[in-house]
Each structure stands twice: as C-alpha cells, then as structure tokens.
Design an enzyme around this catalytic site. Sequence first.
Site, PDB file in Angstrom:
ATOM      1  N   THR A   9       0.861  -1.189   0.000  1.00 42.94           N
ATOM      2  CA  THR A   9       0.000   0.000   0.000  1.00 42.94           C
ATOM      3  C   THR A   9       0.894   1.233   0.000  1.00 42.94           C
ATOM      4  O   THR A   9       2.060   1.161   0.385  1.00 42.94           O
ATOM      5  CB  THR A   9      -0.927   0.022   1.236  1.00 42.94           C
ATOM      6  OG1 THR A   9      -1.787   1.171   1.159  1.00 42.94           O
ATOM      7  CG2 THR A   9      -0.145   0.105   2.539  1.00 42.94           C
ATOM      8  N   ASN A  11      -0.592   3.914   1.489  1.00 44.74           N
ATOM      9  CA  ASN A  11      -1.325   4.636   2.520  1.00 44.74           C
ATOM     10  C   ASN A  11      -0.520   4.636   3.828  1.00 44.74           C
ATOM     11  O   ASN A  11      -0.387   3.607   4.482  1.00 44.74           O
ATOM     12  CB  ASN A  11      -2.693   3.972   2.701  1.00 44.74           C
ATOM     13  CG  ASN A  11      -3.582   4.695   3.684  1.00 44.74           C
ATOM     14  OD1 ASN A  11      -3.143   5.099   4.762  1.00 44.74           O
ATOM     15  ND2 ASN A  11      -4.841   4.824   3.331  1.00 44.74           N
ATOM     16  N   ASP A  70      -7.423  -6.623  -0.678  1.00 38.57           N
ATOM     17  CA  ASP A  70      -8.384  -6.104  -1.634  1.00 38.57           C
ATOM     18  C   ASP A  70      -9.739  -6.152  -0.940  1.00 38.57           C
ATOM     19  O   ASP A  70     -10.023  -7.091  -0.199  1.00 38.57           O
ATOM     20  CB  ASP A  70      -8.397  -6.908  -2.935  1.00 38.57           C
ATOM     21  CG  ASP A  70      -9.130  -6.162  -4.054  1.00 38.57           C
ATOM     22  OD1 ASP A  70      -9.080  -4.922  -4.082  1.00 38.57           O
ATOM     23  OD2 ASP A  70      -9.762  -6.817  -4.903  1.00 38.57           O
ATOM     24  N   PHE A 149     -15.116   6.875   3.958  1.00 37.41           N
ATOM     25  CA  PHE A 149     -14.934   7.111   2.530  1.00 37.41           C
ATOM     26  C   PHE A 149     -15.725   6.064   1.753  1.00 37.41           C
ATOM     27  O   PHE A 149     -16.349   5.178   2.339  1.00 37.41           O
ATOM     28  CB  PHE A 149     -13.444   7.055   2.161  1.00 37.41           C
ATOM     29  CG  PHE A 149     -12.801   5.733   2.487  1.00 37.41           C
ATOM     30  CD1 PHE A 149     -12.698   4.732   1.532  1.00 37.41           C
ATOM     31  CD2 PHE A 149     -12.300   5.491   3.769  1.00 37.41           C
ATOM     32  CE1 PHE A 149     -12.125   3.511   1.845  1.00 37.41           C
ATOM     33  CE2 PHE A 149     -11.718   4.264   4.084  1.00 37.41           C
ATOM     34  CZ  PHE A 149     -11.632   3.274   3.116  1.00 37.41           C
ATOM     35  N   GLY A 150     -15.709   6.173   0.440  1.00 35.16           N
ATOM     36  CA  GLY A 150     -16.380   5.173  -0.395  1.00 35.16           C
ATOM     37  C   GLY A 150     -17.867   5.099  -0.115  1.00 35.16           C
ATOM     38  O   GLY A 150     -18.588   6.094  -0.132  1.00 35.16           O
ATOM     39  N   TYR A 151     -18.323   3.887   0.186  1.00 37.96           N
ATOM     40  CA  TYR A 151     -19.751   3.639   0.407  1.00 37.96           C
ATOM     41  C   TYR A 151     -20.139   3.778   1.883  1.00 37.96           C
ATOM     42  O   TYR A 151     -21.275   3.490   2.250  1.00 37.96           O
ATOM     43  CB  TYR A 151     -20.129   2.241  -0.115  1.00 37.96           C
ATOM     44  CG  TYR A 151     -19.811   2.062  -1.586  1.00 37.96           C
ATOM     45  CD1 TYR A 151     -20.676   2.559  -2.564  1.00 37.96           C
ATOM     46  CD2 TYR A 151     -18.649   1.427  -1.996  1.00 37.96           C
ATOM     47  CE1 TYR A 151     -20.382   2.408  -3.913  1.00 37.96           C
ATOM     48  CE2 TYR A 151     -18.345   1.274  -3.344  1.00 37.96           C
ATOM     49  CZ  TYR A 151     -19.218   1.769  -4.298  1.00 37.96           C
ATOM     50  OH  TYR A 151     -18.926   1.629  -5.631  1.00 37.96           O
ATOM     51  N   HIS A 177     -14.648  -4.788   8.174  1.00 36.63           N
ATOM     52  CA  HIS A 177     -14.157  -5.937   7.418  1.00 36.63           C
ATOM     53  C   HIS A 177     -12.628  -5.967   7.376  1.00 36.63           C
ATOM     54  O   HIS A 177     -12.013  -7.011   7.556  1.00 36.63           O
ATOM     55  CB  HIS A 177     -14.730  -5.892   6.000  1.00 36.63           C
ATOM     56  CG  HIS A 177     -14.559  -4.566   5.322  1.00 36.63           C
ATOM     57  ND1 HIS A 177     -15.124  -3.408   5.822  1.00 36.63           N
ATOM     58  CD2 HIS A 177     -13.876  -4.199   4.213  1.00 36.63           C
ATOM     59  CE1 HIS A 177     -14.803  -2.398   5.033  1.00 36.63           C
ATOM     60  NE2 HIS A 177     -14.042  -2.837   4.060  1.00 36.63           N
TER      61      HIS A 177
END
Length: 193
Positions: A9, A11, A70, A149-151, A177
């Site tokens: 990553t 990040n 992922d 972030f995202g969904y 998750h």
Amino acid sequence: MANRLVFATNNQHKTSEVRELLKPNYEVLNLTDIGCEYDIPETGETFAENAALKSAYVVENYHIDCFADDSGLEVEALNNEPGIYSARYSGKRGDAENLHFLLQKMGGMTNRRARFKTVISLIKDGQNYFFEGVIEGTLRTEPTGEKGFGYDPIFEPNGYNITFAEMEMGEKNQISHRALAMQKLITFLQQSV
C-alpha cells in the site's frame, strides 16, 4: 532482529497502524519505503486473486515477504456487485460518483442487504496465506455522515443505527471488514515469530 514485511500500500495511515500492532517482531515497510512506484494491476476476478497479484508482485520483484489486501462492497440484490469493481463502479475512480451510481442502480429495490469484504494475501517464506473479514449490513437510500470514505455514508452495519460514515474511526476500526481480516493476519504473524 525484526522480520521485514512489506504491506503493498502507499497509505501511510494504514502502514502506521499495522506497524504499531506488529512491533517489535516485524519491521513493516510499504511500497513507498521499498521504492515501488508501479501501479500493480488488479486483473483478478476475486478479492483473493487481486490481493495475491499485489503480494506476489512485491515478492517477485523485491524479494521481501509481503501482504496485500483487496476490499469491496457486495450488494445482495445486485448479484454481489460492485464487488471487485467497488472503487471504479461508475467507470470512474471517485467516491461520490460511485456512491451516486450505486444508489441509482438500486432505485426502488427493497432488499438492501449488503456486506463489506476484505481479503488479505500474505506471502511468507514462499507460502501464500489468506485472511478474510466480512461485515454484514444494509444500505440506506440517502448518504449520512461525514467520516469514512467510499460507500461508508450508506452502509449501516447490522446491530447499529448509524452508518460507517457516522462512526468514530476507533469504533469503525474495531468492527470493519478490514479490521477483522487484519486481526486474523496479526494473530497469525504473532504466533509464527
């Protein structure tokens, strides 16, 4: 001496978190630390395949044990879409566009069940190990919350009446998750020192 391990990553925040959890037994590096600027293609058809492609690339080219993850959102009513395409579901890499596209696709659907899934691939001493984390929930029809972030603004985990985007980061990091998969990885690494 600490074992060296690459987290595939860029990040820094994710790297720092894992570095803290694995010291003093492991020295955790990220792609920037090893000078990897290549954008490793995610051409697999599952989360596990994509994670394995990233960890294998690092091991083959840098000869250091590596783990990669992922993740994505699976919506029951959409045959588990967006899945591996979560980050580019709308055809673009943009959180707002993807979220809006998903809400449009779901239209008047009453089945709002969904899950976030993470799969981590660890290649250590030539062996590939996989760790999975899943959190079940439902999707709201309107985004709420500013965090995450995202969904996250439409995902309400089971047992909660707030979305991921309304949760404090510490709380989300205990149940997400990614946290569940990472905890399995960390337990495995701590036991195999």
